[in-house]
Design a protein around this motif. Structure first.
Motif, short mmCIF file in Angstrom:
data_model
loop_
_atom_site.label_atom_id
_atom_site.label_comp_id
_atom_site.label_asym_id
_atom_site.label_seq_id
_atom_site.Cartn_x
_atom_site.Cartn_y
_atom_site.Cartn_z
N GLU A 24 0.82 -1.22 0.00
CA GLU A 24 0.00 0.00 0.00
C GLU A 24 0.86 1.28 0.00
O GLU A 24 0.39 2.34 -0.40
CB GLU A 24 -0.92 0.01 1.24
CG GLU A 24 -2.01 -1.04 1.19
CD GLU A 24 -2.63 -1.31 2.57
OE1 GLU A 24 -2.50 -0.46 3.48
OE2 GLU A 24 -3.23 -2.39 2.74
N PRO A 50 0.26 2.55 -4.95
CA PRO A 50 0.09 3.89 -5.52
C PRO A 50 0.92 4.14 -6.78
O PRO A 50 0.48 4.85 -7.68
CB PRO A 50 0.51 4.83 -4.39
CG PRO A 50 1.10 3.97 -3.31
CD PRO A 50 0.63 2.58 -3.52
N VAL A 80 -9.40 7.50 -5.57
CA VAL A 80 -8.10 7.34 -6.24
C VAL A 80 -8.29 7.37 -7.75
O VAL A 80 -7.58 8.09 -8.47
CB VAL A 80 -7.44 6.01 -5.80
CG1 VAL A 80 -6.26 5.67 -6.69
CG2 VAL A 80 -7.01 6.09 -4.33
N PRO A 115 -4.69 0.62 -8.45
CA PRO A 115 -5.58 1.37 -7.52
C PRO A 115 -6.11 0.52 -6.36
O PRO A 115 -6.29 1.04 -5.26
CB PRO A 115 -6.72 1.84 -8.43
CG PRO A 115 -6.53 1.16 -9.75
CD PRO A 115 -5.13 0.70 -9.84
N ALA A 118 -3.29 0.19 -3.81
CA ALA A 118 -3.01 1.48 -3.17
C ALA A 118 -3.88 1.63 -1.92
O ALA A 118 -3.53 2.32 -0.98
CB ALA A 118 -3.27 2.63 -4.14
N THR A 144 1.03 10.76 -8.32
CA THR A 144 1.18 9.82 -7.21
C THR A 144 0.94 10.52 -5.88
O THR A 144 0.29 9.97 -4.98
CB THR A 144 2.59 9.19 -7.23
OG1 THR A 144 2.84 8.62 -8.52
CG2 THR A 144 2.71 8.09 -6.18
N VAL A 182 -2.73 10.84 -5.33
CA VAL A 182 -3.28 9.55 -4.90
C VAL A 182 -3.00 9.33 -3.41
O VAL A 182 -3.90 8.99 -2.64
CB VAL A 182 -2.68 8.40 -5.74
CG1 VAL A 182 -3.01 7.04 -5.14
CG2 VAL A 182 -3.19 8.48 -7.19
N LEU A 183 -1.75 9.56 -3.02
CA LEU A 183 -1.38 9.35 -1.61
C LEU A 183 -2.10 10.33 -0.70
O LEU A 183 -2.53 9.95 0.40
CB LEU A 183 0.14 9.49 -1.46
CG LEU A 183 0.95 8.34 -2.10
CD1 LEU A 183 2.41 8.73 -2.25
CD2 LEU A 183 0.82 7.07 -1.27
#
Lengths: 309, 309
Positions: free
Chosen positions: A218, A223, A297, B223, B226, B294, B297-298
């Protein structure tokens, strides 16, 4: 086809995958009455009415689920459908019998899709007169959230059927990828299972716990791969030398990991410990929360991609 | 230690990884003067001044890079440091000689970290008097973006050193995972390389192209992972039965994929075609854009996680 406001879709099988597809289609049809669900369970109508709303986060959703057609005979379910999508049990005999029967009653140009994760179209179509019409349309679970569809035709499937299927999903913002060969597990599962195997090995070897392994993924490749797949990532990692440069730099470590993993046998005895650690760590996972975050996301990435165009 | 406003960090090696760590530390120190960079290249100061700003997206960034200390002798670089982090060439002899020299001049309780992706701390520390102080702190590239740090101590590394290292990274919002054994490639790379191997096989077998494979990963497990790692994902996939239920349902397909993959030899002859497809598809990747997305996303995941608390 994707512009036809009267498109009629029939789903065969009202399990988790079938209902998730139903949720997706309902969001893209003009009326719930264009959707027909067929399943052999006797309480189908009440089951569908009870289960489907759970797939919609927005409780003000105006869809009148009662308008969905619920069919009690396969003949009625498919006789006027443009698309017939099967998400039934993973059993070859059942699927062969189903398509033989569907073929008798469905319109000649209806698209025939199977959601199977493992039974090739070439086997499913064995008892059909016309083997050009069927292909596998394998989703990544759950299909109302995840963009990927693996299209896996049999060698006999017509190019026209493949193209119409691609067109349908692309028009709805999904990502249909045409696999050129029927291969065990298709692509997405093979990739994920390769990583899962190594994951099991690392837990079994006492390097990390189940939860630590998940946290590693994760916080790193999850990501990263949401944004750029493995080839693109390593191609970037190689700098101006690209993927070749990457292998020049770190190829020896890659080979050492492969050689090490090649000797791994995770076939026996890992289950009890890994199952226990997983249950202890997570209990029952809140998939609704997971899906909500996954959508965020995907939306973030989608917005960024639009900026680029 | 993480609350010490006078913390001094020395980075040995000003390559891509070293500078990316520099960018990270600069964002978490009170003054750039607390950072020292050592490298043998003669143009070090001008090189650092030119290269570092590229790691900061925000051009209004007030960091005065000129305040960073640039050391021309290792002795000067480490003599008053609290943390000494090495990101030099992947060469055992160089690292062994480095730590032997560092040990002579560094304060007794300074933390000694190596960014190596492949050379275990137990080998690096071989010529040291005190083998309790060194451990691997392996980032996922690039470290100024990605949260993961793999902490891989030697069997001789002290528990106190491991704990202080964990504390440092956690206090800065990073994800340090302590690996219990020194293993070839550590965990993240082993996992990613396992998936890469299967990726190469699938391209080589003509099932999908390099670009299609990346698209599959970006639209499915990227995804997903993630948000929830592989064990958690399959545990959810098994419904109330959890991971065990998942294996009951689909374990046979998993085993078939593993058996099939076990016969794969990607050792020879795949390179030319895969390198070519990758270059053709991507040219030179815009890593700045990749890193920006990225981060989004994070951030999205981070916000959602805070909601949960």
């Amino acid at each position: 086809m994707e512009h036809d406001p009267n498109l009629r879709i029939t789903l065969v099988g009202a399990g988790t995958i079938g209902l998730s597809f139903a949720a997706f289609h309902l969001s893209h049809l003009n009326s719930p009455s264009q959707l027909t669900i067929y399943d052999t369970r006797p309480d189908l109508k009440s089951y569908v009415l009870e289960s489907l709303p759970k797939f919609f986060n927005d409780h003000s959703n105006p869809i009148s689920f009662a308008d969905i057609n619920v069919a009690t005979s396969l003949r009625d379910a498919v006789s006027t459908a443009h698309i017939i999508q099967e998400s039934g049990p993973e059993n070859l005999q059942i699927k062969q019998a189903l398509w033989k029967e569907v073929e008798k009653h469905a319109p000649r140009d209806a698209l025939l899709w199977s959601s199977t994760s493992g039974i090739p179209a070439s086997q499913q179509s064995q008892d059909m007169q016309d083997k050009t019409r069927l292909l596998v349309v394998h989703p990544y679970n759950p299909p109302h959230v995840m963009p990927l569809l693996e299209l896996v035709p049999a060698p006999t499937t017509s190019q026209n059927v493949i193209e119409r299927t691609q067109e349908f999903w692309r028009a709805r913002g999904r990502v249909p990828i045409h696999l050129k060969k029927e291969i065990t597990g298709f692509v997405a599962n093979r990739l994920a299972f390769a990583l899962l195997r190594e994951s099991i090995h690392l837990v079994q070897a006492g390097v990390v716990s189940v939860e630590e392994l998940d946290t590693i993924v994760e916080s790193s490749m999850g990501p990263r791969w949401a944004v750029a797949g493995p080839f693109k990532s390593y191609h970037a990692g190689g700098g101006p030398g690209g993927l070749e440069g990457f292998f020049k730099n770190i190829g020896q470590t890659v080979q050492e990991c492969w050689a090490d993993a090649g000797q791994v046998n995770v076939g026996d005895g890992w289950e009890e410990e890994v199952f226990k650690q997983t249950s202890d760590a997570y209990g029952l996972v809140d998939t609704k929360e997971r899906d909500r975050i996954t959508k965020r996301v995907l939306n973030a990435i989608g917005e960024e991609k639009e900026k680029r165009i």
